[in-house]
Write a protein that holds these residues in place. Structure first.
Motif, PDB file in Angstrom:
ATOM      1  N   LEU A 116      -0.990  16.080   6.647  1.00 16.15           N
ATOM      2  CA  LEU A 116      -1.356  15.645   5.181  1.00 16.15           C
ATOM      3  C   LEU A 116      -1.254  16.500   4.242  1.00 16.15           C
ATOM      4  O   LEU A 116      -1.072  16.221   2.983  1.00 16.15           O
ATOM      5  N   ILE A 117      -2.031  17.921   4.546  1.00 19.74           N
ATOM      6  CA  ILE A 117      -1.854  18.736   3.421  1.00 19.74           C
ATOM      7  C   ILE A 117      -0.907  19.285   3.000  1.00 19.74           C
ATOM      8  O   ILE A 117      -0.370  19.493   2.012  1.00 19.74           O
ATOM      9  N   ARG A 118       0.151  19.673   4.133  1.00 15.76           N
ATOM     10  CA  ARG A 118       1.340  20.032   3.865  1.00 15.76           C
ATOM     11  C   ARG A 118       2.322  19.286   2.882  1.00 15.76           C
ATOM     12  O   ARG A 118       3.322  19.491   2.260  1.00 15.76           O
ATOM     13  N   ALA A 119       1.902  17.947   2.918  1.00 16.38           N
ATOM     14  CA  ALA A 119       2.809  16.959   2.163  1.00 16.38           C
ATOM     15  C   ALA A 119       2.065  16.463   0.797  1.00 16.38           C
ATOM     16  O   ALA A 119       2.405  15.716   0.243  1.00 16.38           O
ATOM     17  N   ASP A 120       1.020  17.313   0.621  1.00 13.69           N
ATOM     18  CA  ASP A 120       0.516  17.071  -0.826  1.00 13.69           C
ATOM     19  C   ASP A 120       0.820  18.182  -1.885  1.00 13.69           C
ATOM     20  O   ASP A 120       0.405  19.278  -1.734  1.00 13.69           O
ATOM     21  N   GLY A 121       1.348  17.708  -2.974  1.00  9.62           N
ATOM     22  CA  GLY A 121       1.807  18.552  -3.815  1.00  9.62           C
ATOM     23  C   GLY A 121       0.581  19.126  -4.562  1.00  9.62           C
ATOM     24  O   GLY A 121       0.806  20.274  -5.333  1.00  9.62           O
ATOM     25  N   GLY A 122      -0.522  18.708  -4.604  1.00 10.96           N
ATOM     26  CA  GLY A 122      -1.785  19.091  -5.423  1.00 10.96           C
ATOM     27  C   GLY A 122      -2.593  19.886  -4.617  1.00 10.96           C
ATOM     28  O   GLY A 122      -3.702  19.899  -4.981  1.00 10.96           O
ATOM     29  N   HIS A 152      -7.366  13.363  -6.461  1.00 10.17           N
ATOM     30  CA  HIS A 152      -6.641  12.394  -6.635  1.00 10.17           C
ATOM     31  C   HIS A 152      -5.677  12.483  -5.080  1.00 10.17           C
ATOM     32  O   HIS A 152      -4.912  13.356  -5.197  1.00 10.17           O
ATOM     33  N   TYR A 153      -5.883  11.386  -4.215  1.00  6.31           N
ATOM     34  CA  TYR A 153      -5.180  11.866  -2.987  1.00  6.31           C
ATOM     35  C   TYR A 153      -3.593  11.278  -3.075  1.00  6.31           C
ATOM     36  O   TYR A 153      -3.569  10.065  -3.634  1.00  6.31           O
ATOM     37  N   ASP A 154      -2.601  12.089  -2.582  1.00  4.20           N
ATOM     38  CA  ASP A 154      -1.244  11.696  -2.778  1.00  4.20           C
ATOM     39  C   ASP A 154      -0.618  12.195  -1.462  1.00  4.20           C
ATOM     40  O   ASP A 154      -1.076  13.452  -1.134  1.00  4.20           O
ATOM     41  N   VAL A 155       0.515  11.579  -1.055  1.00  3.96           N
ATOM     42  CA  VAL A 155       1.369  12.194  -0.116  1.00  3.96           C
ATOM     43  C   VAL A 155       2.905  12.175  -0.169  1.00  3.96           C
ATOM     44  O   VAL A 155       3.367  11.025  -0.925  1.00  3.96           O
ATOM     45  N   ASP A 156       3.471  13.229  -0.316  1.00 11.37           N
ATOM     46  CA  ASP A 156       4.919  13.041  -0.422  1.00 11.37           C
ATOM     47  C   ASP A 156       5.613  12.843   0.727  1.00 11.37           C
ATOM     48  O   ASP A 156       5.470  13.663   1.701  1.00 11.37           O
ATOM     49  N   LEU A 194     -12.180   5.261   9.710  1.00  6.62           N
ATOM     50  CA  LEU A 194     -11.179   6.259   9.857  1.00  6.62           C
ATOM     51  C   LEU A 194     -10.385   6.110  11.124  1.00  6.62           C
ATOM     52  O   LEU A 194      -8.917   6.299  11.157  1.00  6.62           O
ATOM     53  N   LEU A 195     -10.907   5.934  12.107  1.00  2.00           N
ATOM     54  CA  LEU A 195     -10.373   5.567  13.445  1.00  2.00           C
ATOM     55  C   LEU A 195      -9.094   4.370  13.170  1.00  2.00           C
ATOM     56  O   LEU A 195      -8.391   4.194  13.855  1.00  2.00           O
ATOM     57  N   GLN A 196      -9.816   3.268  12.691  1.00  2.75           N
ATOM     58  CA  GLN A 196      -9.156   2.232  12.623  1.00  2.75           C
ATOM     59  C   GLN A 196      -7.964   2.173  11.651  1.00  2.75           C
ATOM     60  O   GLN A 196      -6.752   1.695  11.952  1.00  2.75           O
ATOM     61  N   ALA A 197      -7.864   3.145  10.771  1.00  2.80           N
ATOM     62  CA  ALA A 197      -7.002   3.518   9.676  1.00  2.80           C
ATOM     63  C   ALA A 197      -5.681   4.266  10.563  1.00  2.80           C
ATOM     64  O   ALA A 197      -4.704   3.932  10.277  1.00  2.80           O
ATOM     65  N   VAL A 198      -6.299   5.322  11.144  1.00  5.82           N
ATOM     66  CA  VAL A 198      -5.414   6.072  12.079  1.00  5.82           C
ATOM     67  C   VAL A 198      -4.535   5.079  13.090  1.00  5.82           C
ATOM     68  O   VAL A 198      -3.299   5.353  13.323  1.00  5.82           O
ATOM     69  N   PHE A 199      -5.533   4.223  13.796  1.00  4.07           N
ATOM     70  CA  PHE A 199      -4.747   3.545  14.920  1.00  4.07           C
ATOM     71  C   PHE A 199      -3.816   2.376  14.189  1.00  4.07           C
ATOM     72  O   PHE A 199      -2.653   2.047  14.770  1.00  4.07           O
ATOM     73  N   HIS A 200      -3.957   1.980  12.903  1.00  2.00           N
ATOM     74  CA  HIS A 200      -3.152   1.068  12.389  1.00  2.00           C
ATOM     75  C   HIS A 200      -1.973   1.718  12.027  1.00  2.00           C
ATOM     76  O   HIS A 200      -0.746   1.452  12.227  1.00  2.00           O
ATOM     77  N   LEU A 201      -2.073   2.856  11.414  1.00  2.00           N
ATOM     78  CA  LEU A 201      -0.830   3.947  11.166  1.00  2.00           C
ATOM     79  C   LEU A 201      -0.105   3.853  12.493  1.00  2.00           C
ATOM     80  O   LEU A 201       1.078   4.010  12.429  1.00  2.00           O
ATOM     81  N   ASP A 225      -0.704   3.701   3.646  1.00  2.00           N
ATOM     82  CA  ASP A 225      -1.419   4.080   4.868  1.00  2.00           C
ATOM     83  C   ASP A 225      -1.678   5.493   5.086  1.00  2.00           C
ATOM     84  O   ASP A 225      -2.781   5.642   5.744  1.00  2.00           O
ATOM     85  N   LEU A 226      -0.857   6.413   4.807  1.00  2.00           N
ATOM     86  CA  LEU A 226      -1.326   7.814   4.977  1.00  2.00           C
ATOM     87  C   LEU A 226      -2.252   7.993   3.989  1.00  2.00           C
ATOM     88  O   LEU A 226      -3.197   9.038   4.386  1.00  2.00           O
ATOM     89  N   LYS A 227      -2.196   7.590   2.619  1.00  2.00           N
ATOM     90  CA  LYS A 227      -3.459   7.876   1.811  1.00  2.00           C
ATOM     91  C   LYS A 227      -4.671   7.330   2.014  1.00  2.00           C
ATOM     92  O   LYS A 227      -5.729   8.105   1.852  1.00  2.00           O
ATOM     93  N   ARG A 228      -4.606   6.083   2.649  1.00  2.00           N
ATOM     94  CA  ARG A 228      -6.010   5.649   3.151  1.00  2.00           C
ATOM     95  C   ARG A 228      -6.551   6.706   4.174  1.00  2.00           C
ATOM     96  O   ARG A 228      -7.818   7.081   4.243  1.00  2.00           O
ATOM     97  N   ILE A 229      -5.578   7.297   5.078  1.00  2.00           N
ATOM     98  CA  ILE A 229      -6.230   8.097   6.034  1.00  2.00           C
ATOM     99  C   ILE A 229      -6.705   9.255   5.646  1.00  2.00           C
ATOM    100  O   ILE A 229      -7.902   9.802   5.666  1.00  2.00           O
ATOM    101  N   TYR A 230      -5.812  10.052   4.332  1.00  2.00           N
ATOM    102  CA  TYR A 230      -5.950  10.932   3.843  1.00  2.00           C
ATOM    103  C   TYR A 230      -7.510  11.187   3.316  1.00  2.00           C
ATOM    104  O   TYR A 230      -8.171  12.010   3.110  1.00  2.00           O
ATOM    105  N   ALA A 231      -7.577  10.188   2.357  1.00  2.00           N
ATOM    106  CA  ALA A 231      -8.764  10.226   1.624  1.00  2.00           C
ATOM    107  C   ALA A 231     -10.228  10.118   2.508  1.00  2.00           C
ATOM    108  O   ALA A 231     -11.173  10.375   2.088  1.00  2.00           O
ATOM    109  N   GLN A 232      -9.979   9.686   3.645  1.00  2.00           N
ATOM    110  CA  GLN A 232     -10.954   9.655   4.619  1.00  2.00           C
ATOM    111  C   GLN A 232     -11.397  10.831   5.589  1.00  2.00           C
ATOM    112  O   GLN A 232     -12.304  11.216   5.893  1.00  2.00           O
TER     113      GLN A 232
END
Length: 271
Positions: A116-122, A152-156, A194-201, A225-232
Motif C-alpha cells: 500500500l505504501i508503494r502505491a501511495d503517491g504522497g 489523506h489516504y490514497d492508492v494508485d 481491519l481484519l474484516q476489511a482485509v477479509f472482504h478484499l 476497498d484498499l483505501k479502507r484497509i490503508y487508513a486502518q
C-alpha cells in the motif's frame, strides 16, 4: 463497574463509621478517639471487648453497626479483590491481543502495508514522520499517530499488482479466518474492523477471474476497498511497534531494519 461499586461501599462504610462515632460520643460519653476506635472494631467485627456499650441505646447502636457496617466492610473487601482481579485479567487479555496483532503483521500485515505504501503517491509525508528507528520515544509515536489521523489516504491502482495481492491473501485465508474466530480479537473493535476489511478484499479478489484485466469502474471499486484497509492498517502497525518497543526490544530492532519505508527487506545488521 468494579471501581464504582468499591466507591459506593467505601462511602457507605465511612458514613456508618462517622455516624457511629458521633452517636457513641453522645450516648456513651466516649472521647472522639475511643468512639472512633469502638465504631471501627465493631463494624469490622473484630470486637476486642476492651470498650463496650453500657447503655441500652448504646447496645442497640452497636447491633445496628454490626448489621449495617459489617456487611459494608466485607463488601469493600470483595469489591477491591474483584477490581484487582479484573485489572489483571484485562491486562492479560491485552497482552494476548498484542501477540495476535503481532502474528497478523508477521504473517500478512507487513507485506500488505509495504504494498500500500508503494502505491501511495504522497508517501513522502509518511516517510518523514513514520520512518521508525531505535531512537524513537513516546513523543515520536504520538506525533506519528497525529500524522496518520490527519493524512489523506490514497492508492494508485496502477502500482498495485492485483494477482500478486490475491495470491498473498489467498495463501493466508485460513490464518485470517482463525484470527476472526479468536474471542480476544472481538474485544478490540479497531483491529476487528481491519481484519474484516482485509477479509472482504480477499473475497472481492477471489471472485474476479481476470485480475490482470479489471475494468476501470471495477478497479475504482477495489481502490476504495484498499483505501479502507490503508487508513486502518497503518494505525494498527504503529500501535504494534509502540507495544514491541517497550516489551520486545529485540523484535522492535528487527522491525526497524525492515520498515516498509525502506527500499528492501534486508535485515542484515552489518555488511
Amino acid at each position: 463497574m468494579e471501581r464504582t461499586r468499591l466507591y459506593v461501599f467505601a462511602s457507605v462504610f465511612f458514613g456508618v463509621v462517622l455516624v457511629g462515632t458521633l452517636t457513641f460520643m453522645r450516648v456513651e460519653s466516649l472521647s472522639a478517639l475511643d468512639a472512633l476506635y469502638f465504631s471501627v472494631v465493631t463494624v469490622t467485627t473484630v470486637g476486642y471487648g476492651d470498650i463496650h456499650p453500657v447503655t441500652p441505646l448504646g447496645k442497640l447502636l452497636a447491633m445496628g453497626l454490626i448489621l449495617s457496617g459489617g456487611g459494608t466492610f466485607f463488601g469493600i473487601l470483595a469489591a477491591a479483590v474483584e477490581m484487582f482481579l479484573g485489572r489483571r485479567e484485562k491486562r492479560l487479555r491485552a497482552e494476548k491481543l498484542d501477540m495476535i496483532i503481532g502474528l497478523f503483521f508477521s504473517q500478512v500485515g507487513s507485506a500488505l502495508v509495504r504494498r500500500l505504501i508503494r502505491a501511495d503517491g504522497g508517501v513522502a509525508v509518511l516517510r518523514e514522520n513514520l520512518d521508525v528507528s531505535l531512537r524513537w520515544t513516546k513523543e515520536n509515536f504520538k506525533k506519528a499517530q497525529e500524522t496518520l489521523k490527519n493524512y489523506h489516504y490514497d492508492v494508485d491502482m496502477a502500482a498495485i499488482d492485483l494477482p500478486a495481492l490475491n495470491t498473498l491473501l489467498a495463501q493466508n485465508s485460513e490464518f485470517l479466518v482463525r484470527l476472526l474466530e479468536n474471542p480476544n480479537v472481538l474485544e478490540h473493535e479497531t483491529f476487528t474492523s481491519l481484519l474484516q476489511a482485509v477479509f472482504h478484499l480477499k473475497e472481492e479478489l477471489a471472485h474476479r477471474p481476470h485480475l490482470d484485466a479489471v475494468p476501470d469502474c471495477d478497479r475504482e471499486h477495489l481502490r476504495l476497498d484498499l483505501k479502507r484497509i490503508y487508513a486502518q492498517i497503518l494505525l494498527q502497525w504503529l500501535h504494534y511497534l509502540d507495544h514491541i518497543k517497550d516489551n520486545y526490544p529485540y523484535f522492535f530492532s528487527f522491525q526497524c531494519r525492515v520498515t516498509p519505508f525502506l527500499a528492501t527487506e534486508d535485515a542484515t545488521v552489518c555488511s
